[in-house]
Design a protein around this motif. Structure first.
Motif, PDB file in Angstrom:
ATOM      1  N   VAL A 190      54.599  14.003  -5.240  1.00 47.24           N
ATOM      2  CA  VAL A 190      54.429  13.033  -4.155  1.00 47.24           C
ATOM      3  C   VAL A 190      53.314  12.055  -4.498  1.00 47.24           C
ATOM      4  N   ALA A 191      52.233  12.570  -5.073  1.00 41.39           N
ATOM      5  CA  ALA A 191      51.108  11.711  -5.464  1.00 41.39           C
ATOM      6  C   ALA A 191      51.573  10.635  -6.438  1.00 41.39           C
ATOM      7  N   GLN A 192      52.370  11.028  -7.407  1.00 42.69           N
ATOM      8  CA  GLN A 192      52.873  10.067  -8.385  1.00 42.69           C
ATOM      9  C   GLN A 192      53.747   9.013  -7.692  1.00 42.69           C
ATOM     10  N   ASN A 193      54.612   9.444  -6.785  1.00 39.64           N
ATOM     11  CA  ASN A 193      55.494   8.512  -6.064  1.00 39.64           C
ATOM     12  C   ASN A 193      54.704   7.553  -5.174  1.00 39.64           C
ATOM     13  N   LEU A 194      53.592   8.043  -4.610  1.00 47.17           N
ATOM     14  CA  LEU A 194      52.755   7.217  -3.735  1.00 47.17           C
ATOM     15  C   LEU A 194      51.730   6.382  -4.501  1.00 47.17           C
ATOM     16  N   GLY A 195      51.467   6.773  -5.739  1.00 43.46           N
ATOM     17  CA  GLY A 195      50.433   6.088  -6.515  1.00 43.46           C
ATOM     18  C   GLY A 195      49.029   6.488  -6.091  1.00 43.46           C
ATOM     19  N   VAL A 196      48.880   7.752  -5.684  1.00 41.50           N
ATOM     20  CA  VAL A 196      47.579   8.285  -5.279  1.00 41.50           C
ATOM     21  C   VAL A 196      47.343   9.594  -6.029  1.00 41.50           C
ATOM     22  N   THR A 197      46.214  10.229  -5.760  1.00 40.13           N
ATOM     23  CA  THR A 197      45.914  11.503  -6.412  1.00 40.13           C
ATOM     24  C   THR A 197      46.528  12.667  -5.633  1.00 40.13           C
ATOM     25  N   GLN A 198      46.651  13.790  -6.306  1.00 34.14           N
ATOM     26  CA  GLN A 198      47.138  15.009  -5.649  1.00 34.14           C
ATOM     27  C   GLN A 198      46.192  15.396  -4.527  1.00 34.14           C
ATOM     28  N   THR A 199      44.903  15.178  -4.731  1.00 31.35           N
ATOM     29  CA  THR A 199      43.911  15.488  -3.692  1.00 31.35           C
ATOM     30  C   THR A 199      44.189  14.680  -2.433  1.00 31.35           C
ATOM     31  N   ARG A 200      44.557  13.413  -2.600  1.00 29.07           N
ATOM     32  CA  ARG A 200      44.859  12.560  -1.447  1.00 29.07           C
ATOM     33  C   ARG A 200      46.090  13.068  -0.701  1.00 29.07           C
ATOM     34  N   VAL A 201      47.097  13.535  -1.425  1.00 30.78           N
ATOM     35  CA  VAL A 201      48.286  14.102  -0.778  1.00 30.78           C
ATOM     36  C   VAL A 201      47.897  15.337   0.030  1.00 30.78           C
ATOM     37  N   SER A 202      47.048  16.170  -0.532  1.00 34.08           N
ATOM     38  CA  SER A 202      46.559  17.343   0.193  1.00 34.08           C
ATOM     39  C   SER A 202      45.843  16.928   1.480  1.00 34.08           C
ATOM     40  N   GLN A 203      45.018  15.885   1.381  1.00 36.20           N
ATOM     41  CA  GLN A 203      44.312  15.389   2.566  1.00 36.20           C
ATOM     42  C   GLN A 203      45.293  14.873   3.614  1.00 36.20           C
ATOM     43  N   LEU A 204      46.318  14.165   3.170  1.00 39.09           N
ATOM     44  CA  LEU A 204      47.325  13.660   4.104  1.00 39.09           C
ATOM     45  C   LEU A 204      48.035  14.805   4.813  1.00 39.09           C
ATOM     46  N   GLU A 205      48.346  15.864   4.066  1.00 35.52           N
ATOM     47  CA  GLU A 205      49.033  17.007   4.667  1.00 35.52           C
ATOM     48  C   GLU A 205      48.155  17.719   5.689  1.00 35.52           C
ATOM     49  N   ARG A 206      46.843  17.612   5.536  1.00 36.52           N
ATOM     50  CA  ARG A 206      45.927  18.287   6.460  1.00 36.52           C
ATOM     51  C   ARG A 206      45.383  17.362   7.547  1.00 36.52           C
ATOM     52  N   ALA A 207      45.719  16.078   7.479  1.00 37.02           N
ATOM     53  CA  ALA A 207      45.184  15.112   8.439  1.00 37.02           C
ATOM     54  C   ALA A 207      45.693  15.411   9.845  1.00 37.02           C
ATOM     55  N   ASP A 208      44.812  15.242  10.822  1.00 37.55           N
ATOM     56  CA  ASP A 208      45.212  15.506  12.200  1.00 37.55           C
ATOM     57  C   ASP A 208      45.731  14.254  12.904  1.00 37.55           C
ATOM     58  N   ASP A 209      45.622  13.100  12.252  1.00 34.78           N
ATOM     59  CA  ASP A 209      46.103  11.866  12.854  1.00 34.78           C
ATOM     60  C   ASP A 209      46.406  10.870  11.739  1.00 34.78           C
ATOM     61  N   LEU A 210      47.669  10.535  11.586  1.00 33.22           N
ATOM     62  CA  LEU A 210      48.074   9.602  10.530  1.00 33.22           C
ATOM     63  C   LEU A 210      48.572   8.307  11.139  1.00 33.22           C
ATOM     64  N   LEU A 211      48.325   7.207  10.439  1.00 32.98           N
ATOM     65  CA  LEU A 211      48.948   5.950  10.820  1.00 32.98           C
ATOM     66  C   LEU A 211      50.447   6.067  10.554  1.00 32.98           C
ATOM     67  N   LEU A 212      51.245   5.400  11.366  1.00 37.24           N
ATOM     68  CA  LEU A 212      52.689   5.435  11.140  1.00 37.24           C
ATOM     69  C   LEU A 212      53.044   4.903   9.753  1.00 37.24           C
ATOM     70  N   ALA A 260      58.092   8.533  -0.129  1.00 39.51           N
ATOM     71  CA  ALA A 260      57.752   9.190  -1.397  1.00 39.51           C
ATOM     72  C   ALA A 260      58.560  10.470  -1.583  1.00 39.51           C
ATOM     73  N   LEU A 261      59.050  11.025  -0.486  1.00 37.84           N
ATOM     74  CA  LEU A 261      59.911  12.207  -0.555  1.00 37.84           C
ATOM     75  C   LEU A 261      61.373  11.831  -0.770  1.00 37.84           C
ATOM     76  N   GLY A 262      61.639  10.514  -0.737  1.00 37.15           N
ATOM     77  CA  GLY A 262      63.001  10.051  -0.947  1.00 37.15           C
ATOM     78  C   GLY A 262      63.757   9.794   0.353  1.00 37.15           C
ATOM     79  N   GLY A 263      63.038   9.778   1.465  1.00 42.60           N
ATOM     80  CA  GLY A 263      63.696   9.566   2.754  1.00 42.60           C
ATOM     81  C   GLY A 263      63.291   8.257   3.385  1.00 42.60           C
ATOM     82  N   ARG A 264      63.721   8.078   4.614  1.00 44.27           N
ATOM     83  CA  ARG A 264      63.293   6.929   5.403  1.00 44.27           C
ATOM     84  C   ARG A 264      62.960   7.440   6.792  1.00 44.27           C
ATOM     85  N   MET A 265      62.000   6.816   7.409  1.00 52.10           N
ATOM     86  CA  MET A 265      61.541   7.259   8.708  1.00 52.10           C
ATOM     87  C   MET A 265      62.222   6.455   9.799  1.00 52.10           C
ATOM     88  N   GLU A 266      62.629   7.146  10.849  1.00 51.37           N
ATOM     89  CA  GLU A 266      63.191   6.504  12.023  1.00 51.37           C
ATOM     90  C   GLU A 266      62.366   6.936  13.222  1.00 51.37           C
TER      91      GLU A 266
END
Length: 100
Positions: free
Chosen positions: A49-71, A80-86
């Motif tokens: 996922v990090a490679q697909n997003l162009g970020v570090t693996q650490t950043r992906v871990s932080q995103l997975e643990r974030a309690d509030d994400l921007l849409l 980055a997972l190959g989907g689209r959000m609706e």
């Protein structure tokens, strides 16, 4: 040896005023599990996922643990997972898609 039922123990240890805080914690844990589950169901590692997003693996871990994400951040993660959000608003008698 006497056993204690869970509901009796819970009634003694959790006060009614604690319920909103407990509910909020449960919601945070569910949100945290969501991104992790999405990623693992797609058979991807954090590094993938990090490679697909162009970020570090650490950043992906932080995103997975974030309690509030921007849409936009969540949308990027899903892409980055190959989907689209609706995004839909669901009412008693109708569903309105407002994004995706």
């Amino acid at each position: 040896m006497k056993t204690t039922k869970w509901r009796d123990l819970r009634a003694r240890t959790i006060k009614p005023e604690d319920e909103p805080r407990i509910t909020a914690i449960r919601e945070l844990l569910r949100a945290e599990q969501l991104l992790h589950e999405l990623r693992t169901r797609r058979h991807l590692t954090q590094a993938d996922v990090a490679q697909n997003l162009g970020v570090t693996q650490t950043r992906v871990s932080q995103l997975e643990r974030a309690d509030d994400l921007l849409l936009s951040t969540l949308e990027g993660f899903v892409e980055a997972l190959g989907g689209r959000m609706e995004i839909s608003c669901v009412f008693e008698n109708e569903r309105i898609t407002i994004g995706g």
